[in-house]
Motif scaffolding. Structure first.
Motif, mmCIF file in Angstrom:
data_model
loop_
_atom_site.group_PDB
_atom_site.id
_atom_site.type_symbol
_atom_site.label_atom_id
_atom_site.label_comp_id
_atom_site.label_asym_id
_atom_site.label_seq_id
_atom_site.Cartn_x
_atom_site.Cartn_y
_atom_site.Cartn_z
ATOM 1 N N HIS A 81 31.379 39.788 32.935
ATOM 2 C CA HIS A 81 32.367 40.248 33.914
ATOM 3 C C HIS A 81 33.741 39.616 33.680
ATOM 4 O O HIS A 81 34.776 40.308 33.729
ATOM 5 N N GLU A 82 33.777 38.316 33.417
ATOM 6 C CA GLU A 82 35.054 37.603 33.306
ATOM 7 C C GLU A 82 35.895 38.139 32.146
ATOM 8 O O GLU A 82 37.090 38.415 32.302
ATOM 9 N N ASP A 83 35.274 38.295 30.973
ATOM 10 C CA ASP A 83 36.035 38.778 29.818
ATOM 11 C C ASP A 83 36.466 40.234 29.987
ATOM 12 O O ASP A 83 37.528 40.636 29.493
ATOM 13 N N LEU A 84 35.654 41.015 30.665
ATOM 14 C CA LEU A 84 36.037 42.405 30.922
ATOM 15 C C LEU A 84 37.277 42.469 31.793
ATOM 16 O O LEU A 84 38.191 43.269 31.543
ATOM 17 N N HIS A 85 37.360 41.617 32.797
ATOM 18 C CA HIS A 85 38.509 41.641 33.696
ATOM 19 C C HIS A 85 39.738 40.982 33.077
ATOM 20 O O HIS A 85 40.863 41.270 33.499
ATOM 21 N N LYS A 86 39.539 40.117 32.088
ATOM 22 C CA LYS A 86 40.694 39.617 31.335
ATOM 23 C C LYS A 86 41.335 40.759 30.566
ATOM 24 O O LYS A 86 42.556 40.849 30.459
ATOM 25 N N LYS A 87 40.488 41.628 30.022
ATOM 26 C CA LYS A 87 40.988 42.810 29.333
ATOM 27 C C LYS A 87 41.713 43.729 30.307
ATOM 28 O O LYS A 87 42.752 44.321 29.980
ATOM 29 N N LEU A 88 41.185 43.820 31.516
ATOM 30 C CA LEU A 88 41.793 44.669 32.537
ATOM 31 C C LEU A 88 43.170 44.157 32.929
ATOM 32 O O LEU A 88 44.095 44.942 33.161
ATOM 33 N N GLU A 89 43.337 42.838 33.004
ATOM 34 C CA GLU A 89 44.611 42.254 33.404
ATOM 35 C C GLU A 89 45.709 42.534 32.391
ATOM 36 O O GLU A 89 46.891 42.481 32.716
ATOM 37 N N GLU A 90 45.320 42.816 31.142
ATOM 38 C CA GLU A 90 46.304 43.136 30.115
ATOM 39 C C GLU A 90 46.794 44.579 30.217
ATOM 40 O O GLU A 90 47.744 44.965 29.540
ATOM 41 N N SER A 91 46.151 45.375 31.050
ATOM 42 C CA SER A 91 46.516 46.782 31.171
ATOM 43 C C SER A 91 47.551 46.978 32.279
ATOM 44 O O SER A 91 47.987 46.036 32.927
ATOM 45 N N GLN A 92 47.907 48.230 32.529
ATOM 46 C CA GLN A 92 48.888 48.554 33.554
ATOM 47 C C GLN A 92 48.272 48.681 34.943
ATOM 48 O O GLN A 92 48.997 48.894 35.908
ATOM 49 N N ARG A 105 40.920 44.136 48.558
ATOM 50 C CA ARG A 105 41.247 44.667 47.239
ATOM 51 C C ARG A 105 40.584 43.847 46.133
ATOM 52 O O ARG A 105 40.120 44.379 45.126
ATOM 53 N N ASN A 106 40.541 42.530 46.297
ATOM 54 C CA ASN A 106 39.877 41.686 45.311
ATOM 55 C C ASN A 106 38.380 41.953 45.271
ATOM 56 O O ASN A 106 37.762 41.934 44.199
ATOM 57 N N PHE A 107 37.799 42.211 46.452
ATOM 58 C CA PHE A 107 36.370 42.531 46.506
ATOM 59 C C PHE A 107 36.086 43.830 45.755
ATOM 60 O O PHE A 107 35.126 43.924 44.976
ATOM 61 N N VAL A 108 36.922 44.836 45.980
ATOM 62 C CA VAL A 108 36.748 46.118 45.289
ATOM 63 C C VAL A 108 36.926 45.937 43.787
ATOM 64 O O VAL A 108 36.161 46.477 42.979
ATOM 65 N N LYS A 109 37.927 45.151 43.413
ATOM 66 C CA LYS A 109 38.180 44.918 41.986
ATOM 67 C C LYS A 109 37.015 44.186 41.330
ATOM 68 O O LYS A 109 36.580 44.541 40.216
ATOM 69 N N ASP A 110 36.495 43.161 41.984
ATOM 70 C CA ASP A 110 35.433 42.343 41.391
ATOM 71 C C ASP A 110 34.099 43.073 41.316
ATOM 72 O O ASP A 110 33.227 42.685 40.543
ATOM 73 N N ASN A 111 33.929 44.114 42.108
ATOM 74 C CA ASN A 111 32.631 44.779 42.154
ATOM 75 C C ASN A 111 32.698 46.223 41.653
ATOM 76 O O ASN A 111 32.183 46.532 40.576
ATOM 77 N N PHE A 112 33.352 47.076 42.398
ATOM 78 C CA PHE A 112 33.328 48.502 42.065
ATOM 79 C C PHE A 112 34.131 48.827 40.804
ATOM 80 O O PHE A 112 33.875 49.833 40.148
ATOM 81 N N MET A 113 35.083 47.966 40.450
ATOM 82 C CA MET A 113 35.866 48.218 39.245
ATOM 83 C C MET A 113 34.997 48.150 37.995
ATOM 84 O O MET A 113 35.249 48.867 37.018
ATOM 85 N N ASP A 114 33.950 47.335 38.011
ATOM 86 C CA ASP A 114 33.051 47.255 36.859
ATOM 87 C C ASP A 114 32.430 48.609 36.547
ATOM 88 O O ASP A 114 32.316 48.998 35.382
ATOM 89 N N LEU A 115 32.030 49.319 37.588
ATOM 90 C CA LEU A 115 31.418 50.633 37.396
ATOM 91 C C LEU A 115 32.425 51.640 36.853
ATOM 92 O O LEU A 115 32.106 52.445 35.969
#
Length: 432
Positions: A81-92, A105-115
């Motif tokens: 999860h952590e490395d995936l969201h590091k990649k996400l932070e590099e995006s727009q 918003r952080n809860f949605v990002k940490d959970n539903f964003m993975d899907l």
């Protein structure tokens, strides 16, 4: 000489003496003969969520549940999860997130964003590569510590993690070394589908697949939405078969995320009741103490089919047998003394023999091999369980807790122990 042997010799080499002559020191003996990699699902899984510590507890709890088992198991956490969201932070995507309700918003990002990222063509390719690399890194690290390890490797995957590893194994085309000698429920699945060899999943050809450095023996899916995902993909000629020896799908009856895979394997399974997961009896403690006393006194007492570790296994009966247990179910209470497992056909409970004889397992295996069962020889892929006390909760609270009820479950660890103690290559060998 294979890579493991070369790595082991290099790690054991030291330079000593004035002449600098190489000396080989004994490599550390590996205390494990089975490794289980644990793969999480959606959401943050780090020390703040006790993910790593819980996986460490799984190793200790498994040893406590199975003190007399020959197999010592090491559970190793895989985190993506952590490395995936590091990649996400590099995006727009970060720049378009507005302010307000930051916690939600952080809860949605940490959970539903993975899907959402998994479903994205761009991020899914990165995610599959990431998870494969995480597995390979963990494998290399373990082999560096234990170069003498020659055991088997299995994977326990939860939620979205089960979908990810299933896809990876379905597109892992290297021949599985264990398939040369062992026949599990995967080989039976292939035989029932009249398949000589596996092929890549054409629905996932947009992914650039990387190979795992190891072969997977058992694949345990827990709280898995895999069947729903496969149904959405719309396979017409049957779902792809993963590159492993056995696959089991374990689900909580109250978990709304989990689905059955057996109907996708063979439609005849829809007519069969789902197998209950073998449960751990409260009489285990008495049995454990008895075994430990025997070991301390110099005697050798091996687990038998009457032990709680193996309780729950029952031999399929020949069609036409007088006994019929189709309508019976296992007790949901932990205090039950014996568990009868359903095979979807006439299944009398296996006669419990006197303990202390290693011959019991071979008798059971011989009896199983002689049977002629039309539906997958009585072998099943789905197992259900209901944690004790969950029926007293409200429907909403039970649903919220059900999807996270698998971690540290003694019944799941017991099921893993059962399949390590009784050789699956014999138990799952198709009738000839």
């Amino acid at each position: 000489m294979n890579n493991n042997e070369i790595r082991g010799q290099i790690s054991g080499m030291t330079l000593a003496g004035e002449l600098g002559m190489p000396q080989f020191t004994p490599m550390p003996e590996c205390q494990y003969n089975h490794v289980v990699f644990v793969l999480h699902g959606i959401g943050k899984h780090d020390e703040s969520t006790s993910y790593y510590s819980n996986v460490e507890k799984m190793s200790k709890k498994f040893d406590g549940l199975n003190p007399c088992f020959d197999n010592k198991v090491k559970f190793i956490a895989i985190e993506w999860h952590e490395d995936l969201h590091k990649k996400l932070e590099e995006s727009q995507l970060e720049s378009v997130r507005p302010g307000g309700v930051p916690s939600l918003r952080n809860f949605v990002k940490d959970n539903f964003m993975d899907l959402l990222l998994w479903a994205s063509p761009f991020y899914s390719s990165f995610l599959y590569t990431l998870v494969t690399c995480k597995f390979n890194q963990a494998y290399v690290t373990f082999m560096d510590h234990y170069p003498n390890f020659k055991g088997k490797i299995s994977i326990l995957a939860h939620s979205l993690g089960s979908v990810i590893i299933y896809d990876i194994l379905c597109n892992h085309m290297r021949e599985n070394q264990w398939a040369k000698t062992d026949s599990g429920n995967i080989s039976l699945w292939m035989k029932m589908k009249d398949m000589k060899e596996r092929c890549r999943d054409e629905k996932m050809k947009h992914i650039e697949w990387k190979d795992l450095y190891f072969d997977v023996y058992n694949l345990y899916l827990i709280g898995s939405p895999l069947a729903m995902m496969l149904g959405v993909r719309g396979y017409s000629d049957g779902i792809p078969i993963p590159n492993c020896i056995n696959i089991w799908n374990i689900y909580n009856e109250h978990d709304p995320v989990a689905y059955l895979i057996e109907p996708l394997i063979d439609k005849r399974f829809t007519e069969q009741p789902v197998q209950p997961l073998p449960r751990v009896s409260k009489r285990r403690r008495h049995r454990k103490n008895k075994e430990l006393r025997a070991q301390n006194s110099g005697g050798e007492l091996r687990p038998s089919l009457s032990t709680p570790e193996l309780r729950g296994l029952s031999a399929p009966a020949v069609p036409g047998s007088e006994s019929n247990s189709n309508s019976s179910e296992s007790s949901e209470d932990d205090s039950s003394e014996t568990i009868t497992i359903q095979t979807g056909v006439n299944t009398p409970e296996l006669t419990m023999m006197e303990e202390g004889s290693s011959h019991q397992a071979s008798l059971y295996l011989q009896r199983t091999k002689r049977l002629n069962i039309s539906l997958f020889a009585g072998i099943r892929y789905d197992y259900r369980f209901k944690p004790k006390g969950i029926r007293t909760l409200t429907e909403i609270s039970s649903i919220l807790s059900a999807h996270s009820s698998y971690w540290l479950s003694k019944h799941i660890l017991n099921f893993i122990g059962i399949n390590l103690q009784l050789d699956p290559s014999e138990l799952h060998k198709p009738n000839e």
